[in-house]
Motif scaffolding. Structure first.
Motif, mmCIF file in Angstrom:
data_model
loop_
_atom_site.group_PDB
_atom_site.id
_atom_site.type_symbol
_atom_site.label_atom_id
_atom_site.label_comp_id
_atom_site.label_asym_id
_atom_site.label_seq_id
_atom_site.Cartn_x
_atom_site.Cartn_y
_atom_site.Cartn_z
ATOM 1 N N GLN A 1 27.667 40.245 50.668
ATOM 2 C CA GLN A 1 26.627 41.465 51.023
ATOM 3 C C GLN A 1 25.123 40.860 51.062
ATOM 4 O O GLN A 1 24.862 39.975 50.129
ATOM 5 N N PRO A 2 24.525 41.349 52.001
ATOM 6 C CA PRO A 2 24.572 42.726 52.606
ATOM 7 C C PRO A 2 25.186 42.736 53.976
ATOM 8 O O PRO A 2 25.480 43.518 54.542
ATOM 9 N N ASP A 3 25.522 41.140 54.579
ATOM 10 C CA ASP A 3 26.057 41.182 56.049
ATOM 11 C C ASP A 3 27.379 41.430 56.124
ATOM 12 O O ASP A 3 28.127 41.534 57.204
ATOM 13 N N GLY A 4 28.100 41.452 54.981
ATOM 14 C CA GLY A 4 29.681 41.408 55.008
ATOM 15 C C GLY A 4 30.393 40.357 55.588
ATOM 16 O O GLY A 4 31.485 40.474 55.997
ATOM 17 N N GLU A 5 29.879 39.218 55.392
ATOM 18 C CA GLU A 5 30.859 38.054 55.809
ATOM 19 C C GLU A 5 31.753 37.691 54.943
ATOM 20 O O GLU A 5 31.433 37.722 53.588
ATOM 21 N N LYS A 6 33.026 37.487 55.496
ATOM 22 C CA LYS A 6 34.142 37.108 54.588
ATOM 23 C C LYS A 6 34.198 35.792 54.299
ATOM 24 O O LYS A 6 34.120 34.847 55.092
ATOM 25 N N MET A 7 34.485 35.359 52.840
ATOM 26 C CA MET A 7 34.500 34.204 52.437
ATOM 27 C C MET A 7 35.224 34.060 51.097
ATOM 28 O O MET A 7 35.477 35.288 50.673
ATOM 29 N N SER A 8 35.363 33.148 50.593
ATOM 30 C CA SER A 8 36.239 33.056 49.188
ATOM 31 C C SER A 8 35.217 33.450 48.016
ATOM 32 O O SER A 8 33.995 33.441 48.330
ATOM 33 N N ILE A 9 35.943 34.200 47.217
ATOM 34 C CA ILE A 9 35.090 34.501 46.042
ATOM 35 C C ILE A 9 34.268 33.385 45.471
ATOM 36 O O ILE A 9 32.692 33.689 44.993
ATOM 37 N N TYR A 10 34.704 32.295 45.345
ATOM 38 C CA TYR A 10 33.776 31.200 44.773
ATOM 39 C C TYR A 10 32.619 30.940 45.660
ATOM 40 O O TYR A 10 31.383 30.862 45.132
ATOM 41 N N ALA A 11 32.889 30.862 46.964
ATOM 42 C CA ALA A 11 31.706 30.699 48.042
ATOM 43 C C ALA A 11 30.552 31.867 47.825
ATOM 44 O O ALA A 11 29.649 31.332 47.723
ATOM 45 N N ALA A 12 31.314 32.759 47.862
ATOM 46 C CA ALA A 12 30.252 33.933 47.677
ATOM 47 C C ALA A 12 29.371 34.053 46.427
ATOM 48 O O ALA A 12 28.299 33.991 46.402
ATOM 49 N N GLU B 1 19.806 44.005 36.495
ATOM 50 C CA GLU B 1 18.935 44.466 37.756
ATOM 51 C C GLU B 1 19.378 43.630 38.972
ATOM 52 O O GLU B 1 19.590 42.845 39.085
ATOM 53 N N GLY B 2 19.639 44.862 40.055
ATOM 54 C CA GLY B 2 20.025 44.295 41.109
ATOM 55 C C GLY B 2 21.257 43.527 41.313
ATOM 56 O O GLY B 2 21.409 42.586 42.112
ATOM 57 N N ALA B 3 22.263 44.292 40.697
ATOM 58 C CA ALA B 3 23.529 43.295 40.762
ATOM 59 C C ALA B 3 24.490 43.461 41.885
ATOM 60 O O ALA B 3 24.552 44.789 42.553
ATOM 61 N N ARG B 4 25.241 42.629 42.572
ATOM 62 C CA ARG B 4 26.108 42.705 43.638
ATOM 63 C C ARG B 4 27.432 42.817 43.072
ATOM 64 O O ARG B 4 27.761 42.185 42.110
ATOM 65 N N ILE B 5 28.480 43.372 43.742
ATOM 66 C CA ILE B 5 29.674 43.468 43.486
ATOM 67 C C ILE B 5 30.513 42.589 43.888
ATOM 68 O O ILE B 5 30.656 42.351 45.063
ATOM 69 N N LEU B 6 31.109 41.629 43.363
ATOM 70 C CA LEU B 6 31.600 40.334 43.843
ATOM 71 C C LEU B 6 33.149 40.588 44.200
ATOM 72 O O LEU B 6 33.676 40.118 44.886
ATOM 73 N N GLY C 1 32.965 56.577 44.424
ATOM 74 C CA GLY C 1 33.092 56.101 45.817
ATOM 75 C C GLY C 1 32.478 54.732 46.142
ATOM 76 O O GLY C 1 31.897 54.249 47.223
ATOM 77 N N LEU C 2 32.928 53.863 45.281
ATOM 78 C CA LEU C 2 32.475 52.609 45.409
ATOM 79 C C LEU C 2 33.288 51.813 46.247
ATOM 80 O O LEU C 2 34.485 51.811 46.500
ATOM 81 N N THR C 3 32.602 50.887 47.283
ATOM 82 C CA THR C 3 33.113 50.353 48.349
ATOM 83 C C THR C 3 32.865 48.685 48.359
ATOM 84 O O THR C 3 33.385 48.001 48.978
ATOM 85 N N GLY C 4 31.941 48.530 47.245
ATOM 86 C CA GLY C 4 31.612 47.048 47.105
ATOM 87 C C GLY C 4 30.250 46.593 47.926
ATOM 88 O O GLY C 4 29.898 45.532 47.883
ATOM 89 N N ARG C 5 29.673 47.652 48.749
ATOM 90 C CA ARG C 5 28.542 47.374 49.230
ATOM 91 C C ARG C 5 27.293 47.717 48.490
ATOM 92 O O ARG C 5 26.380 47.572 48.885
ATOM 93 N N GLU C 6 27.575 48.504 47.202
ATOM 94 C CA GLU C 6 26.498 49.104 46.529
ATOM 95 C C GLU C 6 25.806 47.958 45.880
ATOM 96 O O GLU C 6 26.307 46.826 45.452
ATOM 97 N N ILE C 7 24.787 48.239 45.283
ATOM 98 C CA ILE C 7 23.765 47.516 44.319
ATOM 99 C C ILE C 7 23.556 48.217 42.936
ATOM 100 O O ILE C 7 23.566 49.360 42.963
ATOM 101 N N LEU C 8 24.055 47.761 41.843
ATOM 102 C CA LEU C 8 24.277 48.141 40.602
ATOM 103 C C LEU C 8 23.170 47.589 39.691
ATOM 104 O O LEU C 8 22.869 46.438 39.571
ATOM 105 N N SER C 9 22.715 48.640 38.863
ATOM 106 C CA SER C 9 21.855 48.068 37.634
ATOM 107 C C SER C 9 22.223 48.782 36.491
ATOM 108 O O SER C 9 22.709 49.937 36.448
ATOM 109 N N ILE C 10 22.417 47.900 35.446
ATOM 110 C CA ILE C 10 22.916 48.158 33.955
ATOM 111 C C ILE C 10 21.679 48.352 32.891
ATOM 112 O O ILE C 10 20.964 47.334 32.669
ATOM 113 N N HIS C 11 21.862 49.579 32.583
ATOM 114 C CA HIS C 11 20.393 49.820 31.494
ATOM 115 C C HIS C 11 20.801 49.909 30.058
ATOM 116 O O HIS C 11 21.784 50.444 29.940
#
Length: 890
Positions: free
Chosen positions: A740-751, A658-663, A824-834
């Motif tokens: 996300q949600p603020d869109g700050e750029k950083m390394s994948i590890y830091a995020a 529930e409520g997953a972010r796109i890394l 239309g995925l942009t990376g700003r979405e929240i995904l839930s997998i059921h």
């Protein structure tokens, strides 16, 4: 071998005065029906099941399913396969032994005997991935590189020496011996394996899994083997069967013979292109037809080696007279050779001109005479380019990168009397694996070097050249043929026995050349006789990488550029200023055959007589003792991973995500090199900064591959490839993302670490062929440690899909024609997998809900790529090693 033998097929065979017991396929056929035209590779699987029938993991219905395969040429039957042995190299082997050491700790903490963690099958680890080309072009290059290797990797090697004494059934081939696939082909592989049990000797097909994707090379010898991730190999070591669906088998019919001047490399690049186009991921490929009579064992091994490049599980050649001749050439024991022939004929595994063609799922055909000189590149091994088109292909690359107008511009190199242009060959490497297993192409390289020197040619001064054979026998036969001096004169001096350039251990370019490339954003080339040319792999400054045969590697070192058509333009000019063309110095087949004929079995027997002893440097390493490893908290190479911290507690039941972010949001052909780099560690990367905090200077970073025993380095290196492109950042290269949600750029590890601190689950989205390339368990381990719960892709490569499930990460596949673009995925979405909280079944459909930034919602379905019932159990346990460990503790 707990066989119930319900088909009553146990028989005996007399060979050279010795009795061998075996499980007879012809006798099994009396109950199952005619199986004579079953592909040979599937016959090997059938024998394996007959021998391991226990009524629990192997049943009579499994035999029936294999026999019925002939009717539908496919099957959805899951089987439990037990290979005879396991092969590892050090980049994947060190983390595997780290895991075993950590498992011993966990067992000990749970109050059980740590000796429960022991390989039950023979395991051989060959140290071949660590040597780097720091020094080249001199007679001292080999010795200097070995000294640096031992200095850099002493901590890792001490750990492996501890493992050698701590674990049963575990042998280590020390550094400086050869690559694992070549040692396997020339020495370890037996074709028919034997085992003593209750006073009887059993004979059965030699089979294996390996922690290197190119384990498939051994299929050229009629030995069924393929690459798996380290976690799957560890499970196999501990007695866990390999769970698999009976595969489809694609037949590849070969006819005729290669034309004069064609090499095994030209052939394998053609085969790779054809099979990638056909689509053979997860399938066996088996070669047949009259063309096999004209294909030397070394050429077969070259084709089998590159099975990962064409996507197949394996590329299998049946046993025949060519196999027997090779076993004799490489100094195998005559009694073993006699057993191989007698057993193969008794089991219907022998191929000759009278053998009827097997039945296959699909069939392709190639007339060998149609093969033309080829390279592959600049980014993928399946992208074959005819030699005559290489210049035009590079110009197209310049066009697509906006540098066409600079094509003829010469850029200054500081303190040098030569300029650099786009297309300059800065690395020319005869490197191990695909081609240095093959004496035909190595002798061809030596003969071409001899003729070039006699015509007064030299390699261009900006080319870093190297020779890294897969076996010490290569050195012997090049010297015996009198070709070593000529290779040396062109700068192809011995630099080490190991993977070197192909794994990213190409070493540094000279500082002026590196500076010229960086300052002018030059697109320069490497030409290597390896099998991998993925982005960022060979060298961080080299953007165009071309796979070629060893003689073509020498030729491009002489030409110094890939902006050339060597079929009609000269390589260079002699001392009379006359042009010298490639066709003038290309060796004839008769010249190559004469050189190859000087190889004999005594070379192999001498080199392998003391293969496990190592040199004085290896023997001088201080070795720890004890059943459990004494971890050093200050080590930057070996650390106790966190995977088994709660193993004494029950596994948590799977829950919906529930409520997953796109890394990250990726395109097609994301390789395991993109996900978990093997080569250079940048000083300003998360891993580089971590090492510097430990007091490790950048010049002592070594490589990601050598640091795989330290999870802190590897999780920071996950998705840190300098060429990876996260679509959330447009076309920008590098391992970054937008938090996300603020869109700050950083390394994948830091995020990932910030998301973890907030208990936010993560997903990765990708296109087709996600996880192609090496069988790199850290591509899955790192994904797990970053907090990624699922990867949703259009398709997966076989090994990486398995690795993800083995680490408790869901592999989910888009269906119904949907993709990240269509949704239309942009990376700003929240995904839930059921659908996970209910009982999971193999290949079930799950629902995914999208919450978009504007608050709207959409849904789509995905296919869950947990493919077998065993994988369901592994996933529920948190991973395959967790499943095995909990079983052992119970």
């Amino acid at each position: 071998m707990p066989s119930l033998d319900s088909l009553d097929c146990r028989r005996s065979l007399e060979v050279a005065g010795k009795t061998y017991h075996y499980f007879s396929l012809p006798e099994a056929a009396r109950h199952l029906g005619d199986i004579s035209r079953l592909p040979a590779s599937l016959k090997v699987l059938l024998e394996n099941l007959l021998r391991w029938e226990d009524g629990a993991t192997v049943h009579k219905k499994d035999f029936i399913a294999l026999a019925n395969w002939l009717k539908k040429r496919s099957s959805n039957q899951e089987i439990q396969y037990r290979p005879a042995r396991v092969l590892m190299q050090d980049f994947t082997g060190v983390p595997a032994i780290v895991d075993l050491a950590a498992m011993r700790d966990a067992v000990s903490r749970a109050g059980a005997d740590p000796q429960k963690i022991n390989p039950l099958s023979p395991v051989d680890l060959v140290i071949d991935h660590s040597v780097m080309v720091d020094h080249f072009g001199s007679d001292r290059a080999f010795q200097e590189n070995v000294e640096i290797e031992m200095q850099r990797n002493g901590e890792r090697y001490a750990f492996l020496r501890w493992g050698q004494q701590a674990f049963d059934n575990f042998r280590v081939v020390p550094p400086g011996t050869g690559i694992c696939h070549q040692v396997n082909l020339e020495y370890l592989g037996q074709v028919v394996w034997t085992r003593d049990e209750n006073g009887d000797t059993y004979a059965y097909p030699d089979t294996l899994v390996g922690t290197d994707s190119h384990t498939t090379m051994i299929n050229g010898l009629g030995i069924l083997g393929w690459g798996v991730g380290g976690i799957e190999a560890e499970a196999a070591m501990l007695g866990q069967p390999v769970s698999m669906l009976i595969p489809e088998v694609v037949g590849f019919r070969l006819t005729g013979k290669l034309q004069e001047g064609m090499t095994a490399t030209d052939l394998v690049l053609t085969v790779t292109q054809m099979l990638r186009k056909q689509g053979v991921v997860g399938k066996f490929v088996e070669f047949f037809g009259p063309g096999l009579d004209n294909l030397p064992l070394a050429d077969r091994a070259t084709i089998s080696n590159m099975a990962p490049e064409y996507g197949a599980t394996c590329g299998f050649f049946p046993v025949d007279q060519v196999t027997i001749d090779y076993l004799r050439l490489t100094g195998r024991d005559e009694s073993r050779i006699a057993l191989v022939e007698a057993y193969s004929k008794a089991q219907g595994l022998w191929r000759d001109s009278n053998t009827p063609d097997p039945v296959f799922t699909h069939t392709l055909e190639l007339e060998l005479a149609d093969v033309v000189p080829s390279l592959a590149g600049p980014k993928r091994p399946q992208d074959r380019v005819a030699l005559s088109d290489i210049g035009a292909s590079f110009d197209l690359l310049l066009e697509t990168t906006g540098k066409r107008q600079q094509a003829e511009t010469a850029f200054e190199v500081k303190d040098e009397d030569f300029p650099l242009k786009h297309g300059a060959v800065v690395i020319a490497a005869i490197t191990s694996c695909t081609n240095t297993s093959n004496p035909n192409v190595l002798m061809a390289a030596g003969l071409l070097a001899k003729k070039a020197v006699e015509r007064g040619l030299q390699r261009q001064p900006w080319v870093k050249s190297s020779l890294a054979p897969g076996s010490k026998v290569v050195t012997d036969y090049l010297e015996k043929a009198g070709l070593t001096p000529y290779l040396n004169q062109l700068g192809f001096n011995l630099v080490g026995y190991g993977c070197t350039t192909c794994i990213g251990n190409s070493g540094p370019l000279s500082e002026p050349i590196g500076q010229a490339i960086t300052d002018n954003d030059l697109i320069v080339s490497s030409v290597l006789s390896g099998n991998r040319n993925f982005e960022g792999r060979v060298h961080p400054l080299v953007k165009a990488n071309w796979l070629a045969s060893p003689p073509l590697v020498v030729a491009f070192a002489l030409a110094g550029t890939t902006r050339i058509d060597l079929s009609r333009e000269p390589l260079g000019f002699d001392d009379k200023n006359q042009p010298v063309y490639l066709k003038e110095i290309w060796p004839s087949s008769s010249e190559i055959n004469a050189a190859v004929s000087q190889i004999d079995g005594s070379m192999f027997r001498r080199r392998y007589a003391n293969v496990f002893d190592g040199d004085k440097n290896w023997q001088a390493i201080s070795v720890g003792t004890g059943d459990t490893y004494e971890w050093n908290a200050d080590s930057s190479y070996v650390q106790n991973p966190p995977f088994f911290e709660d193993i004494d507690k029950p596994a948590a039941s799977p829950e919906d995500i529930e409520g997953a972010r796109i890394l990250a949001l990726f395109g097609d052909s994301i390789t395991t090199d993109h996900i978990s780099p093997a080569g250079n560690i940048k000083a300003n990367s998360p891993a580089g900064l971590y090492l510097q905090q430990l007091g490790v200077a950048p010049e002592d970073f070594n490589s990601y591959g050598s640091r795989r025993g330290n999870h802190e380095v590897m999780m920071r290196g996950t998705f840190a490839n300098i060429r990876i492109k996260n679509e959330m950042l447009g076309g920008e290269e590098g391992g970054n993302t937008l938090y996300q949600p603020d869109g700050e750029k950083m390394s994948i590890y830091a995020a990932a670490m910030r998301y973890q601190s907030q208990n936010t689950p993560l997903v990765v989205i990708a296109g087709k062929e996600y996880g192609t390339g090496s069988s790199r368990d850290w591509a899955a381990k790192g994904t797990n440690l970053l907090g990624v719960k699922a990867v949703i892709a259009e398709s997966f490569e076989r090994i990486h899909r398995s690795n993800l499930i083995g680490m408790g990460v869901l592999a989910l596949q888009f269906i119904n024609g949907q993709t990240r673009q269509s949704l239309g995925l942009t990376g700003r979405e929240i995904l839930s997998i059921h659908g996970l909280s209910a009982d999971i079944e193999p290949q079930q459909t799950l629902g995914v809900t999208i919450e978009r930034p504007d608050g709207s919602h959409d849904t789509f379905e995905v296919l869950c790529r947990i493919d077998t019932t065993n994988e369901v159990q592994y996933f529920k346990a948190g991973g395959i090693l967790h499943y095995v460990l909990r079983s052992l503790i119970k």
